[in-house]
Motif scaffolding. Structure first.
Motif, PDB file in Angstrom:
ATOM      1  N   GLU A   1       0.866  -1.181   0.000  1.00 50.26           N
ATOM      2  CA  GLU A   1       0.000   0.000   0.000  1.00 50.26           C
ATOM      3  C   GLU A   1       0.900   1.228   0.000  1.00 50.26           C
ATOM      4  OE1 GLU A   1      -2.257  -0.309   3.572  1.00 50.26           O
ATOM      5  OE2 GLU A   1      -3.390  -2.042   2.868  1.00 50.26           O
ATOM      6  N   THR A   2       0.628   2.159  -0.907  1.00 50.18           N
ATOM      7  CA  THR A   2       1.459   3.348  -1.029  1.00 50.18           C
ATOM      8  C   THR A   2       0.582   4.600  -1.038  1.00 50.18           C
ATOM      9  OG1 THR A   2       3.033   2.108  -2.376  1.00 50.18           O
ATOM     10  CG2 THR A   2       3.222   4.501  -2.428  1.00 50.18           C
ATOM     11  N   LEU A   3       0.970   5.588  -0.259  1.00 53.30           N
ATOM     12  CA  LEU A   3       0.325   6.897  -0.269  1.00 53.30           C
ATOM     13  C   LEU A   3       1.409   7.934  -0.523  1.00 53.30           C
ATOM     14  CD1 LEU A   3      -2.115   8.776   0.206  1.00 53.30           C
ATOM     15  CD2 LEU A   3      -1.492   8.781   2.636  1.00 53.30           C
ATOM     16  N   ASP A   4       1.201   8.748  -1.537  1.00 58.15           N
ATOM     17  CA  ASP A   4       2.158   9.791  -1.891  1.00 58.15           C
ATOM     18  C   ASP A   4       1.420  11.125  -1.901  1.00 58.15           C
ATOM     19  OD1 ASP A   4       4.540  10.979  -2.648  1.00 58.15           O
ATOM     20  OD2 ASP A   4       4.291  10.510  -4.779  1.00 58.15           O
ATOM     21  N   LEU A   5       1.832  12.042  -1.036  1.00 60.01           N
ATOM     22  CA  LEU A   5       1.288  13.395  -0.981  1.00 60.01           C
ATOM     23  C   LEU A   5       2.357  14.328  -1.532  1.00 60.01           C
ATOM     24  CD1 LEU A   5      -0.033  13.150   2.678  1.00 60.01           C
ATOM     25  CD2 LEU A   5      -1.353  12.809   0.583  1.00 60.01           C
ATOM     26  N   PHE A   6       1.996  15.213  -2.466  1.00 60.46           N
ATOM     27  CA  PHE A   6       3.034  16.000  -3.122  1.00 60.46           C
ATOM     28  C   PHE A   6       2.558  17.399  -3.461  1.00 60.46           C
ATOM     29  CE2 PHE A   6       0.744  13.527  -6.237  1.00 60.46           C
ATOM     30  CZ  PHE A   6       0.423  14.456  -7.213  1.00 60.46           C
TER      31      PHE A   6
ATOM     32  N   ASP B   1       8.927   8.375   3.887  1.00 50.85           N
ATOM     33  CA  ASP B   1      10.015   9.148   3.284  1.00 50.85           C
ATOM     34  C   ASP B   1       9.541  10.533   2.878  1.00 50.85           C
ATOM     35  OD1 ASP B   1      11.974   7.102   3.321  1.00 50.85           O
ATOM     36  OD2 ASP B   1      11.042   6.184   1.569  1.00 50.85           O
ATOM     37  N   PRO B   2       9.965  11.572   3.582  1.00 48.39           N
ATOM     38  CA  PRO B   2       9.723  12.922   3.078  1.00 48.39           C
ATOM     39  C   PRO B   2      10.747  13.219   1.974  1.00 48.39           C
ATOM     40  CG  PRO B   2      10.826  13.005   5.197  1.00 48.39           C
ATOM     41  CD  PRO B   2      10.577  11.558   4.895  1.00 48.39           C
ATOM     42  N   TYR B   3      10.378  14.016   1.006  1.00 49.29           N
ATOM     43  CA  TYR B   3      11.323  14.347  -0.058  1.00 49.29           C
ATOM     44  C   TYR B   3      11.146  15.794  -0.503  1.00 49.29           C
ATOM     45  CZ  TYR B   3       7.337  13.180  -3.093  1.00 49.29           C
ATOM     46  OH  TYR B   3       6.099  13.111  -3.686  1.00 49.29           O
ATOM     47  N   PHE B   4      12.241  16.341  -1.037  1.00 48.05           N
ATOM     48  CA  PHE B   4      12.244  17.698  -1.562  1.00 48.05           C
ATOM     49  C   PHE B   4      13.241  17.746  -2.709  1.00 48.05           C
ATOM     50  CE2 PHE B   4      14.010  21.972  -1.865  1.00 48.05           C
ATOM     51  CZ  PHE B   4      12.843  22.710  -2.022  1.00 48.05           C
ATOM     52  N   SER B   5      12.808  18.295  -3.833  1.00 44.19           N
ATOM     53  CA  SER B   5      13.696  18.462  -4.982  1.00 44.19           C
ATOM     54  C   SER B   5      13.604  19.898  -5.476  1.00 44.19           C
ATOM     55  CB  SER B   5      13.293  17.528  -6.130  1.00 44.19           C
ATOM     56  OG  SER B   5      13.435  16.192  -5.752  1.00 44.19           O
ATOM     57  N   LEU B   6      14.756  20.450  -5.793  1.00 46.80           N
ATOM     58  CA  LEU B   6      14.852  21.768  -6.394  1.00 46.80           C
ATOM     59  C   LEU B   6      15.511  21.565  -7.747  1.00 46.80           C
ATOM     60  CD1 LEU B   6      14.703  24.906  -6.134  1.00 46.80           C
ATOM     61  CD2 LEU B   6      16.991  24.791  -5.146  1.00 46.80           C
ATOM     62  N   VAL B   7      14.863  22.014  -8.812  1.00 39.58           N
ATOM     63  CA  VAL B   7      15.368  21.798 -10.165  1.00 39.58           C
ATOM     64  C   VAL B   7      15.608  23.150 -10.822  1.00 39.58           C
ATOM     65  CG1 VAL B   7      14.885  20.803 -12.437  1.00 39.58           C
ATOM     66  CG2 VAL B   7      14.086  19.642 -10.365  1.00 39.58           C
ATOM     67  N   TYR B   8      16.820  23.330 -11.338  1.00 40.91           N
ATOM     68  CA  TYR B   8      17.156  24.526 -12.097  1.00 40.91           C
ATOM     69  C   TYR B   8      17.517  24.103 -13.514  1.00 40.91           C
ATOM     70  CZ  TYR B   8      19.579  28.582 -13.888  1.00 40.91           C
ATOM     71  OH  TYR B   8      19.971  29.628 -14.673  1.00 40.91           O
ATOM     72  N   LEU B   9      16.863  24.708 -14.499  1.00 41.47           N
ATOM     73  CA  LEU B   9      17.140  24.426 -15.908  1.00 41.47           C
ATOM     74  C   LEU B   9      17.948  25.588 -16.468  1.00 41.47           C
ATOM     75  CD1 LEU B   9      13.561  23.284 -16.955  1.00 41.47           C
ATOM     76  CD2 LEU B   9      15.499  21.846 -16.294  1.00 41.47           C
TER      77      LEU B   9
ATOM     78  N   LEU C   1       9.673  20.387  -5.931  1.00 39.95           N
ATOM     79  CA  LEU C   1       8.789  19.251  -5.704  1.00 39.95           C
ATOM     80  C   LEU C   1       9.029  18.787  -4.274  1.00 39.95           C
ATOM     81  CD1 LEU C   1       6.786  17.126  -6.807  1.00 39.95           C
ATOM     82  CD2 LEU C   1       8.764  15.781  -7.494  1.00 39.95           C
ATOM     83  N   ALA C   2       7.963  18.794  -3.479  1.00 48.49           N
ATOM     84  CA  ALA C   2       8.065  18.372  -2.082  1.00 48.49           C
ATOM     85  C   ALA C   2       6.945  17.392  -1.812  1.00 48.49           C
ATOM     86  CB  ALA C   2       7.959  19.569  -1.150  1.00 48.49           C
ATOM     87  N   GLY C   3       7.208  16.419  -0.947  1.00 49.77           N
ATOM     88  CA  GLY C   3       6.158  15.460  -0.669  1.00 49.77           C
ATOM     89  C   GLY C   3       6.493  14.521   0.462  1.00 49.77           C
ATOM     90  N   LEU C   4       5.571  13.626   0.675  1.00 51.07           N
ATOM     91  CA  LEU C   4       5.694  12.595   1.703  1.00 51.07           C
ATOM     92  C   LEU C   4       5.206  11.291   1.097  1.00 51.07           C
ATOM     93  CD1 LEU C   4       6.304  11.971   4.717  1.00 51.07           C
ATOM     94  CD2 LEU C   4       3.867  12.355   5.141  1.00 51.07           C
ATOM     95  N   ASN C   5       6.050  10.263   1.145  1.00 49.99           N
ATOM     96  CA  ASN C   5       5.737   8.949   0.599  1.00 49.99           C
ATOM     97  C   ASN C   5       5.669   7.956   1.749  1.00 49.99           C
ATOM     98  OD1 ASN C   5       6.907   6.217  -0.734  1.00 49.99           O
ATOM     99  ND2 ASN C   5       5.713   7.391  -2.200  1.00 49.99           N
ATOM    100  N   ILE C   6       4.516   7.288   1.898  1.00 42.20           N
ATOM    101  CA  ILE C   6       4.311   6.317   2.964  1.00 42.20           C
ATOM    102  C   ILE C   6       4.004   4.967   2.312  1.00 42.20           C
ATOM    103  CG2 ILE C   6       2.914   5.705   4.975  1.00 42.20           C
ATOM    104  CD1 ILE C   6       2.192   8.767   5.091  1.00 42.20           C
ATOM    105  N   VAL C   7       4.766   3.934   2.687  1.00 44.16           N
ATOM    106  CA  VAL C   7       4.596   2.610   2.090  1.00 44.16           C
ATOM    107  C   VAL C   7       4.481   1.573   3.191  1.00 44.16           C
ATOM    108  CG1 VAL C   7       5.573   0.911   0.499  1.00 44.16           C
ATOM    109  CG2 VAL C   7       6.031   3.334   0.139  1.00 44.16           C
ATOM    110  N   ARG C   8       3.493   0.676   3.053  1.00 47.66           N
ATOM    111  CA  ARG C   8       3.347  -0.467   3.971  1.00 47.66           C
ATOM    112  C   ARG C   8       3.435  -1.748   3.159  1.00 47.66           C
ATOM    113  NH1 ARG C   8      -1.830   0.675   7.628  1.00 47.66           N
ATOM    114  NH2 ARG C   8      -2.682   1.092   5.584  1.00 47.66           N
ATOM    115  N   PHE C   9       4.258  -2.682   3.648  1.00 51.89           N
ATOM    116  CA  PHE C   9       4.490  -3.955   2.982  1.00 51.89           C
ATOM    117  C   PHE C   9       3.985  -5.097   3.857  1.00 51.89           C
ATOM    118  CE2 PHE C   9       8.009  -1.090   2.013  1.00 51.89           C
ATOM    119  CZ  PHE C   9       8.059  -1.136   0.638  1.00 51.89           C
ATOM    120  N   LYS C  10       3.389  -6.083   3.234  1.00 50.87           N
ATOM    121  CA  LYS C  10       3.069  -7.344   3.903  1.00 50.87           C
ATOM    122  C   LYS C  10       3.541  -8.444   2.960  1.00 50.87           C
ATOM    123  CE  LYS C  10      -0.550 -10.228   5.788  1.00 50.87           C
ATOM    124  NZ  LYS C  10      -1.981 -10.424   5.976  1.00 50.87           N
ATOM    125  N   THR C  11       4.459  -9.271   3.440  1.00 58.98           N
ATOM    126  CA  THR C  11       5.067 -10.295   2.599  1.00 58.98           C
ATOM    127  C   THR C  11       4.935 -11.658   3.247  1.00 58.98           C
ATOM    128  OG1 THR C  11       6.665  -8.700   1.755  1.00 58.98           O
ATOM    129  CG2 THR C  11       7.207 -11.021   1.459  1.00 58.98           C
TER     130      THR C  11
END
Length: 183
Positions: A128-133, A168-176, A145-155
């Motif tokens: 199960e994956t939830l990505d807020l961005f 996993d929180p994440y942040f990306s800054l892109v310069y072209l 680009l900023a967000g929060l990725n939450i993943v639950r695994f059952k194996t």
């Protein structure tokens, strides 16, 4: 192969991809090792306005392959397969003048089955994956680009169930750059 439909409010895609070869060079012996991959994809997007998108996606992947003892395994031949079915729902809202920013959420459920008959080994997973961005264009050359990725695994593995999760929180800054320099 891809089929698509687009109107003012609706966008739909059906796609199929196949990759097949039996000519992969074997590390030991003369036989060729098989590789067969099939991918199916369906996407349906509803855009009731220029600010909102609602997307449902479904993916079905099947992968089958063979390797010989070139990987220094204790068996002369290894066959493996993997099946994955993933369904996702995404909602996205565009904001700002000209839609320079967007905020969204994507939720997906996946079932993954892997089988190694040579080793009598099988694993089954549910993910199960939830990505807020939040994505924003500050100028024609600067994006964030900023967000929060939450993943639950059952194996299920070897008769036991294993559960894990990660956030996993994440942040990306892109310069072209003007001359092709990108950061």
């Amino acid at each position: 192969l891809q089929l698509g439909y687009k109107s003012k409010a609706w966008n739909a895609t059906l796609a199929y991809v196949n990759q097949y070869t039996d000519g992969i060079s074997a590390a030991i012996g003369e036989e060729a090792d098989l590789l067969n991959r099939n991918k199916f994809r369906a996407n349906l997007t509803y855009s009731p306005s220029s600010h909102w998108d609602f997307t449902f996606s479904s993916y079905k992947d099947y992968f089958r392959g063979e390797i010989d003892n070139g990987a220094n395994l204790d068996t002369p031949f290894v066959e493996f397969s993997s099946k994955q079915w993933r369904n996702a729902f995404e909602i996205k809202h565009q904001y700002g003048q000209g839609g320079k920013g967007s905020i969204g959420a994507r939720f997906s459920l996946a079932t993954i089955d892997r089988l190694f008959p040579s080793f009598l080994f099988e694993t089954n997973s549910d993910v199960e994956t939830l990505d807020l961005f939040n994505k924003h264009e500050w100028s024609s050359r600067l994006y964030t680009l900023a967000g929060l990725n939450i993943v639950r695994f059952k194996t299920a593995l070897g008769g036991e169930d294993f559960n894990s999760s990660n956030t996993d929180p994440y942040f990306s800054l892109v310069y072209l750059g003007e001359k092709g320099f990108n950061l």
